[in-house]
Write a protein that holds these residues in place. Structure first.
Motif, PDB file in Angstrom:
ATOM      1  N   UNK A 205       0.838  -1.210   0.000  1.00  0.00           N
ATOM      2  CA  UNK A 205       0.000   0.000   0.000  1.00  0.00           C
ATOM      3  C   UNK A 205       0.869   1.254   0.000  1.00  0.00           C
ATOM      4  N   UNK A 206       1.966   1.169   0.746  1.00  0.00           N
ATOM      5  CA  UNK A 206       2.838   2.335   0.851  1.00  0.00           C
ATOM      6  C   UNK A 206       3.746   2.478  -0.371  1.00  0.00           C
ATOM      7  N   UNK A 207       4.376   1.356  -0.769  1.00  0.00           N
ATOM      8  CA  UNK A 207       5.442   1.476  -1.760  1.00  0.00           C
ATOM      9  C   UNK A 207       4.973   1.296  -3.199  1.00  0.00           C
TER      10      UNK A 207
ATOM     11  N   UNK B 288      -0.085   6.053   0.905  1.00  0.00           N
ATOM     12  CA  UNK B 288       0.434   6.786   2.052  1.00  0.00           C
ATOM     13  C   UNK B 288       0.358   8.279   1.778  1.00  0.00           C
ATOM     14  N   UNK B 289      -0.239   9.007   2.730  1.00  0.00           N
ATOM     15  CA  UNK B 289      -0.378  10.442   2.506  1.00  0.00           C
ATOM     16  C   UNK B 289       0.969  11.151   2.532  1.00  0.00           C
TER      17      UNK B 289
ATOM     18  N   UNK C 106       3.952   9.972   1.677  1.00  0.00           N
ATOM     19  CA  UNK C 106       4.853   9.690   0.560  1.00  0.00           C
ATOM     20  C   UNK C 106       4.221   9.974  -0.796  1.00  0.00           C
ATOM     21  N   UNK C 107       2.918   9.874  -0.847  1.00  0.00           N
ATOM     22  CA  UNK C 107       2.252  10.122  -2.112  1.00  0.00           C
ATOM     23  C   UNK C 107       2.413   8.966  -3.084  1.00  0.00           C
ATOM     24  N   UNK C 108       1.790   9.108  -4.242  1.00  0.00           N
ATOM     25  CA  UNK C 108       1.790   8.001  -5.200  1.00  0.00           C
ATOM     26  C   UNK C 108       3.100   7.870  -5.974  1.00  0.00           C
ATOM     27  N   UNK C 109       4.096   7.322  -5.324  1.00  0.00           N
ATOM     28  CA  UNK C 109       5.378   7.105  -6.000  1.00  0.00           C
ATOM     29  C   UNK C 109       5.692   5.621  -5.934  1.00  0.00           C
ATOM     30  N   UNK C 110       6.194   5.090  -7.031  1.00  0.00           N
ATOM     31  CA  UNK C 110       6.613   3.687  -7.000  1.00  0.00           C
ATOM     32  C   UNK C 110       7.951   3.590  -6.292  1.00  0.00           C
ATOM     33  N   UNK C 111       7.946   2.814  -5.228  1.00  0.00           N
ATOM     34  CA  UNK C 111       9.174   2.744  -4.441  1.00  0.00           C
ATOM     35  C   UNK C 111       9.784   1.353  -4.427  1.00  0.00           C
ATOM     36  N   UNK C 112       9.223   0.474  -5.223  1.00  0.00           N
ATOM     37  CA  UNK C 112       9.793  -0.873  -5.239  1.00  0.00           C
ATOM     38  C   UNK C 112      10.425  -1.172  -6.582  1.00  0.00           C
ATOM     39  N   UNK C 113      11.354  -2.112  -6.533  1.00  0.00           N
ATOM     40  CA  UNK C 113      12.011  -2.532  -7.764  1.00  0.00           C
ATOM     41  C   UNK C 113      11.339  -3.771  -8.313  1.00  0.00           C
TER      42      UNK C 113
END
Ligand code: ADP
Ligand code: ZN
Length: 656
Positions: free
Chosen positions: A506-508, A513-514, A516-523
């Motif tokens: 949900x976060x990454x 997450x409010x 961090x916002x909608x950013x792809x954080x996983x590889x």
């Protein structure tokens, strides 16, 4: 095999010819009486010899009494002929022998020829290029089904209408290719069927052949791969050659990624053999102009790894997606397979389809088959709803392990655990309806709470995801509330894994997450992207994940504390009935007396439980798989989420 026989016959003929040749040298002087030279001379002087034929040192002849003889001159005797003529013997010579001259050449060369022959023979085999070589090393392993062997039709393929629409024109083309050529239309020579295993790719390809009434060659990509360089290529060549002979026809290559991977990619650098095979395939596909009526259909689960050259126009330029069936698709597939078995009236494909999300066509075929087996085991004449239910549970969760004797204590904690999942699921917003709750051990799980989503779940919203987290913790919290924090079992490990995975995604990945916002954080594999994520961001991620988990854990805790009476009641019901359906759960939630399950037989069960209680009390070592109590079965996933500690990554959840 055929060529083997041809070869054998050829060698036999050669052997026979040779033998008769050698026999010929001996000619026919076997029956002639041999006499010595002195006797011969004497008989000449006595006028007893009528006629002779001289051949070198050999003299054959006829005596006056008409008997034949043969004799040999010990040393060249130049006067012999004159002497014979003087004695009125008719003398004949022999023509210089041509046959023996040829034969002698042959004889002297024979060993040489033999050697050359053997050498050619081996060379051809080594290169694997031998069409008609004695060993079928370079032959394709394609299996051929002739047009009258194929019984599959489009009506046997259900639930993938789009894919069917994409391929119907191939049937028309195979039936009458000239019609298309007149109009100048170009029909693809290669079609790539893309989809997960068991979705009916083979079936669809076969149905095309069945509808068009053309032969069907099938081969798996891995059949081309061999240790020796060049073998695969020659198999490809051979296969296309065979196919050209029976055109119009279909060549079906399963698992094409086994040969068609990107060249030069992958471990260990380039693979000569695979590259050659792939090149040969490209050459063959370019080779025919579409007028030969061969359509190559390939299947793969991973179009992304295929070499770009394979996907270029003129090759597999058309891709047809054969995906997992949706509810309606599943219903149709079930109907196709249910045609073949006698059913109870209340068996409804619609209901079954709803309860089997994520099943592929092959799974559904298997489901129908298992249900029929259950019915057969029970000596029934028709297959009932219960048989399907059992079959489904077996496929989803492994066979029931009624033999695993659980102590009453384990049973009780499992009942509380499952009840915890179920109650939270009932009280949080937007969660799937419960299908059933059971404490019958299955596979490696000691109990299961099953849900039945209404439609196919394509994406989930934040509420649903948060609810899932709460439900996952419900089991563990229930145990904690009843037995205290010190006594919580390890059975919830899978639940924790699952909840954590959801929260992290949900976060990454999904941007919920409010902070961090909608950013792809996983590889690639869900790992954090170390090059994108700074140390500080990493920390925020952890905090955000923890925040999601905390709120939802607390919510579940609150819900269960407020409804602890229902928890106790549900445990009682589970201990009594072992499995309860949505009806019983509804009763429990409404705090009314629980109605017994439909298949419940009071007397029989009470008799059973009396005996089983006895045996349980004397088997304290009964639980061999530690304290696992199982996981929430999220039914939008076909696989079972058992609570075994080591397997299955809980990276579930559609990441759409
Ligand atoms: P794939 O080639 O995609 O792995 P198969 O075509 O071999 O799958 O499917 C295996 C079996 O599953 C088929 O023989 C058939 O019985 C069943 N099946 C799969 N998909 C379907 C479908 N769409 N309709 C009917 N039966 C299906
Ligand atoms: Zn659980």
């Amino acid at each position: 095999m055929n060529d083997m026989a041809k070869n054998l016959i050829l060698w036999l003929v050669i052997a026979v010819v040779l033998m008769s040749l050698f026999q010929g040298f001996g000619s026919d002087d076997t029956k002639k009486a041999q006499i010595d030279y002195t006797t011969f001379n004497k008989e000449v002087s006595q006028g007893q010899i009528q006629q002779v034929q001289i051949n070198g040192q050999e003299i054959k002849g006829l005596k006056s009494n008409q008997s034949t003889f043969v004799t040999y001159i010990p040393a060249p005797d130049l006067d012999l002929v004159n002497y014979l003529i003087k004695n009125n013997v008719k003398v004949e010579g022999t023509p210089p022998e041509e046959t023996s001259f040829l034969a002698s050449i042959f004889v002297s060369w024979f060993p040489m020829l033999l050697l050359i022959g053997v050498w050619i023979f081996f060379m051809r085999n080594m290169q694997g290029g031998g069409k008609g070589g004695a060993m079928s090393f370079g032959k394709s392993k394609a299996k051929l089904m002739s047009e009258d062997q194929i019984k599959t039709m489009f009506s046997d393929v259900a639930g993938c209408d789009e894919a069917k629409e994409d391929v119907v024109e191939l049937v028309d083309y195979l039936k009458d290719s000239t019609k298309f050529q007149k109009l100048g239309g170009r029909i693809p020579t290669g079609v790539l069927l893309v989809g997960p295993p068991g979705t009916g790719k083979t079936l669809l390809a076969k149905a095309i052949a069945g509808e068009a009434k053309v032969p069907f060659f099938s081969i798996s990509g891995s059949d081309f791969v061999e240790m020796f360089v060049g073998v695969g290529a020659s198999r490809v060549r051979d296969m296309f050659e065979q196919a050209k002979k029976s055109a119009p026809c279909i060549i079906f290559i399963d698992e094409i990624d086994a040969v068609g991977r990107q060249r030069g990619a992958g471990m260990g650098g380039g693979n000569d053999e695979r590259e050659q095979t792939l090149n040969q395939m490209l050459v063959e596909m370019d080779g025919f102009e579409g007028n030969e009526g061969i359509i190559v259909i390939a299947a793969t689960n991973r179009p992304d790894v295929l070499d770009a050259a394979l996907l270029r126009p003129g090759r597999f330029d058309r891709q047809v997606v054969v995906g997992l069936p949706d509810v309606r698709g599943r219903e149709q597939i079930l109907k196709v397979h249910m045609r073949k078995i006698p059913l109870d009236e209340d068996v409804k494909a619609t209901v079954l389809a709803r309860g089997t999300p994520g099943f592929s066509g092959a799974d559904l075929a298997n489901l129908v088959n298992e249900a029929a087996l259950f019915a057969a085991r029970g000596n029934k004449r028709t297959v009932s709803k219960e048989d399907f239910e059992q079959a489904r549970d077996k496929i989803l969760m492994g066979a029931e392990r009624r033999s695993l004797v659980m102590t009453n204590k384990d049973k009780e904690s499992t009942a509380y655990h499952e009840a915890g999942h179920a109650i939270v699921a009932k009280l949080v917003p937007q969660h799937h309806p419960i299908h059933k709750v059971t404490i019958i051990p299955r596979g490696r799980a000691l109990g299961v709470t099953q849900f039945l989503p209404e439609g196919d779940q394509i994406s989930q919203n934040k509420d649903e995801l948060e609810s899932s987290i709460s439900v996952a913790y419900g089991g563990r919290i229930a145990e904690e509330l009843i037995y205290g924090a010190q006594k919580v079992s390890t059975g919830a490990s899978q639940d924790i894994k699952q909840a954590s995975a959801i929260a992290r995604a949900m976060v990454t990945e999904w941007g919920f997450s409010e902070k961090l916002g909608p950013i792809l954080l996983t590889g690639e594999q869900g790992s954090l992207r170390s090059n994108v994520v700074s140390h500080e961001t990493g920390k925020i991620i952890d905090d955000e994940v923890k925040a999601f988990i905390d709120t939802n854990y607390k919510r579940a805790y609150q819900l269960l504390t407020d409804n602890i009476d229902i928890l106790h009641a549900m445990k009682e019901a589970l201990m009594k009935y072992e499995t309860i359906d949505s009806d019983q759960v509804d009763d429990l939630m409404a705090r009314v007396t629980v109605r017994p399950p439909t298949d419940w037989d009071e007397e029989l069960e009470s008799a059973k439980s009396k005996t089983s209680e006895k045996s349980e009390s004397v088997t304290p070592d009964a639980v061999n798989e530690s304290q696992e109590t199982e996981a929430v079965k999220e039914s939008d996933e076909p696989e079972v989420n058992e609570s075994s500690k080591d397997d299955v990554t809980a990276d579930k959840n559609n990441d759409k």
